[in-house]
Design an enzyme around this catalytic site. Sequence first.
Site, PDB file in Angstrom:
ATOM      1  N   HIS A 183       0.543  -1.317   0.167  1.00 47.58           N
ATOM      2  CA  HIS A 183      -0.502  -0.611  -0.046  1.00 47.58           C
ATOM      3  C   HIS A 183       0.723   1.677   0.235  1.00 47.58           C
ATOM      4  O   HIS A 183       2.143   1.163   0.226  1.00 47.58           O
ATOM      5  CB  HIS A 183      -0.947   0.085   1.118  1.00 47.58           C
ATOM      6  CG  HIS A 183      -1.847  -1.200   1.639  1.00 47.58           C
ATOM      7  ND1 HIS A 183      -2.955  -1.415   2.211  1.00 47.58           N
ATOM      8  CD2 HIS A 183      -1.944  -2.183   0.340  1.00 47.58           C
ATOM      9  CE1 HIS A 183      -4.247  -2.103   2.049  1.00 47.58           C
ATOM     10  NE2 HIS A 183      -3.302  -2.578   0.511  1.00 47.58           N
ATOM     11  N   CYS A 226      -3.055   0.042   7.227  1.00 50.06           N
ATOM     12  CA  CYS A 226      -1.621   0.846   7.919  1.00 50.06           C
ATOM     13  C   CYS A 226      -2.270   1.855   8.335  1.00 50.06           C
ATOM     14  O   CYS A 226      -0.795   2.849   8.668  1.00 50.06           O
ATOM     15  CB  CYS A 226      -2.227   1.427   6.025  1.00 50.06           C
ATOM     16  SG  CYS A 226      -1.752   1.016   3.977  1.00 50.06           S
ATOM     17  N   GLU A 240       0.963   3.351   2.015  1.00 47.43           N
ATOM     18  CA  GLU A 240       0.889   4.587   2.973  1.00 47.43           C
ATOM     19  C   GLU A 240       2.664   3.610   3.801  1.00 47.43           C
ATOM     20  O   GLU A 240       3.392   4.657   4.478  1.00 47.43           O
ATOM     21  CB  GLU A 240      -0.062   4.360   4.125  1.00 47.43           C
ATOM     22  CG  GLU A 240      -0.964   4.295   4.281  1.00 47.43           C
ATOM     23  CD  GLU A 240      -2.393   4.029   3.094  1.00 47.43           C
ATOM     24  OE1 GLU A 240      -3.564   4.587   3.132  1.00 47.43           O
ATOM     25  OE2 GLU A 240      -1.818   2.938   2.662  1.00 47.43           O
TER      26      GLU A 240
END
Length: 256
Positions: free
Chosen positions: A85, A119, A87
């Site tokens: 992801h 996240c 993040e």
Amino acid sequence: MSDPGSWGPAEPVSSRGGALPRGGAEERRNTMNLLTESTFCYQFGNQHKVKEPNGRRKTYLCYQLKLPDGQTLHKDYIKNKKKQHAEICFIDKINSLNLDKTKRYDIICFITWSPCPFCAKELVAFIKDCPHLSLEIFASRLYFHWIWGYQVGLQSLRQPNIQVSVMREKEFADCWENFVDNQGKDFKPWEKLTQYSTRIRLRLERILGKTHRTHLASEQSSECIQDENDCVDAIRNLNLDAHHPHYEEWTQDACS
């Protein structure tokens, strides 16, 4: 974090040098690729549902690393792909800068989707391990906001040195100015930007307002917790505007 339904890695999009010298962040000159105007408007648009092309709205994360006096030391953007992801890649990038831990730094993030629970947990752990950093997150849209676990993830971001908010016209204009190949043009808000932003902000405030109840539930027996979660699920649609005529469109957009 990707558009709901597409879990994915974030990967740095700009071409840039290596880590900042320890203690020498102030001297770094940043070069970066810029988002196109169409990418910015499509990906950061806070409309419930976008028109053609009907592609997925991915997670784009734009960040600025600043000194407390407002001086920008470094900025870039990251987008998700398949295995990580945005993040998480952002955390890896900041760690790679080898910032001077005796100094204070502020990080401002503009992100197309709010963090997923995983996240959110990683961001909290990251800031706790780096008390010299403060993180401010502005999200254009909320990610699976009607699901209880994702609400808890947002609530977990209420920590010292972390702030999560919804992008308003001011933040969209800031993002446009710093991360978009705008050809010198001023930011032009799209139709109903402020109306959408206000609606999303109120929804986030309702979610964050449940934090106290969540902490109380964590002290109850597992049976009581399940009972409360069942109750929350039963009234979730009412609390989060699922009764709205456009709810089905919002859900389709989040899951497309």
